[in-house]
Design an enzyme around this catalytic site. Structure first.
Site, mmCIF file in Angstrom:
data_model
loop_
_atom_site.group_PDB
_atom_site.id
_atom_site.type_symbol
_atom_site.label_atom_id
_atom_site.label_comp_id
_atom_site.label_asym_id
_atom_site.label_seq_id
_atom_site.Cartn_x
_atom_site.Cartn_y
_atom_site.Cartn_z
ATOM 1 N N GLY A 29 46.289 53.594 31.441
ATOM 2 C CA GLY A 29 46.535 52.304 32.059
ATOM 3 C C GLY A 29 47.964 52.192 32.553
ATOM 4 N N ASP B 296 38.878 51.465 35.270
ATOM 5 C CA ASP B 296 38.831 50.702 34.026
ATOM 6 C C ASP B 296 37.841 49.550 34.118
ATOM 7 O OD1 ASP B 296 40.544 49.585 35.962
ATOM 8 O OD2 ASP B 296 41.712 48.508 34.464
#
Length: 266
Positions: free
Chosen positions: A8, A109
């Protein structure tokens, strides 16, 4: 065993699944300058501490919203574990339709969250991921991903407020006792916390009104438990949702072929 890597904007999370459960989960700050060797030194030490042998890793999957980090994470899988990783991208077999105008633009994601959420809870639902950005992703009754909303993350908003206003300090996030702050810091904490609770409640209500259906609301991300304290809108907190989605994606797709321009390490 499967090595799962979720890269991330803030952290890279590494996890190992043995086919029945998670054997370990570790995170490190995201830095596109980290080389595969630097990742390896750190990760292999943690695997050894947990009693896991790197030779037992037979497959890997990577989901990332940081393109600059992908090269070194792929090299980590190839050079240190001898596997060609599956990269989470929109053209893979997700098991559901991606009903948006530009499927290739949807972050990995968000898709893996949708995959895991529908598998575990069944749609229609909305997944709220409290990360660097706060994302709202909507899954239809048949599991199709139909879009969502993206807002600045809580910590990003706190940092922007501190940097843009000379007299406002940097604060931590917490649930205030009341809404009316009696000093600067409590007032900022109230605005951030209750403002994001209002954001969650308002967007969920508008999404449900637009779809004319009641949605389950699944929250994930580090701040999900804290925000859930302030609202009854959130149905379930699932901290491992993204990792589970990557695991499910790897189970649906064959391992990619080894790069023919390289020789497989021994």
């Amino acid at each position: 065993m499967l090595l799962v890597i979720d890269a991330g904007n803030t952290n890279v999370v590494f996890a190992v699944h043995d086919g029945t459960g998670w054997r370990g989960t570790w995170r490190i700050a995201t830095d596109p300058q980290y080389t595969s060797d630097q990742y390896a030194v750190w990760l292999l030490a943690l695997l050894g501490h947990t009693g896991l042998d790197r030779a037992a890793i037979g497959a890997a999957v990577i989901g990332t919203v940081v393109p600059a980090a992908l090269y070194h994470l792929r090299r980590l899988c190839r050079d240190w574990f001898g596997v060609e990783p599956l990269i989470a991208r929109s053209h893979l077999d997700w098991g559901f339709e991606i009903r948006v105008d530009q499927p290739a633009e949807v972050g990995a994601d968000r898709l893996v969250n949708a995959l895991a959420a529908h598998q575990r809870y069944q749609g229609p639902l909305v997944v709220i991921d409290f990360g660097t950005a706060t994302t709202f992703d909507v899954v239809d009754h048949d599991g199709a991903y139909i879009g969502g909303a993206i807002a600045p993350g809580i910590n990003l908003s706190i940092e922007a407020l501190h940097q843009a206003a000379a007299r406002l300090p940097r604060i931590g996030i917490g649930r205030p006792q009341g809404v009316i702050g009696r000093a600067t810091v409590p007032a900022m904490q109230s605005g951030i916390y209750w403002g994001y609770v209002g954001l969650v409640e308002g967007l969920v209500a508008r999404i449900q009104s637009e779809l004319e259906v009641t949605l389950k609301v699944i929250a994930t991300g580090g701040l999900a438990p804290l925000l859930a304290e302030g609202t009854e809108v959130i149905t379930r907190i699932d901290p491992d949702l993204t990792l589970e989605g990557l695991r499910l994606l790897a189970s649906r797709n064959p391992a990619p072929p080894w790069d023919q321009d390289r020789s497989r390490p021994i």
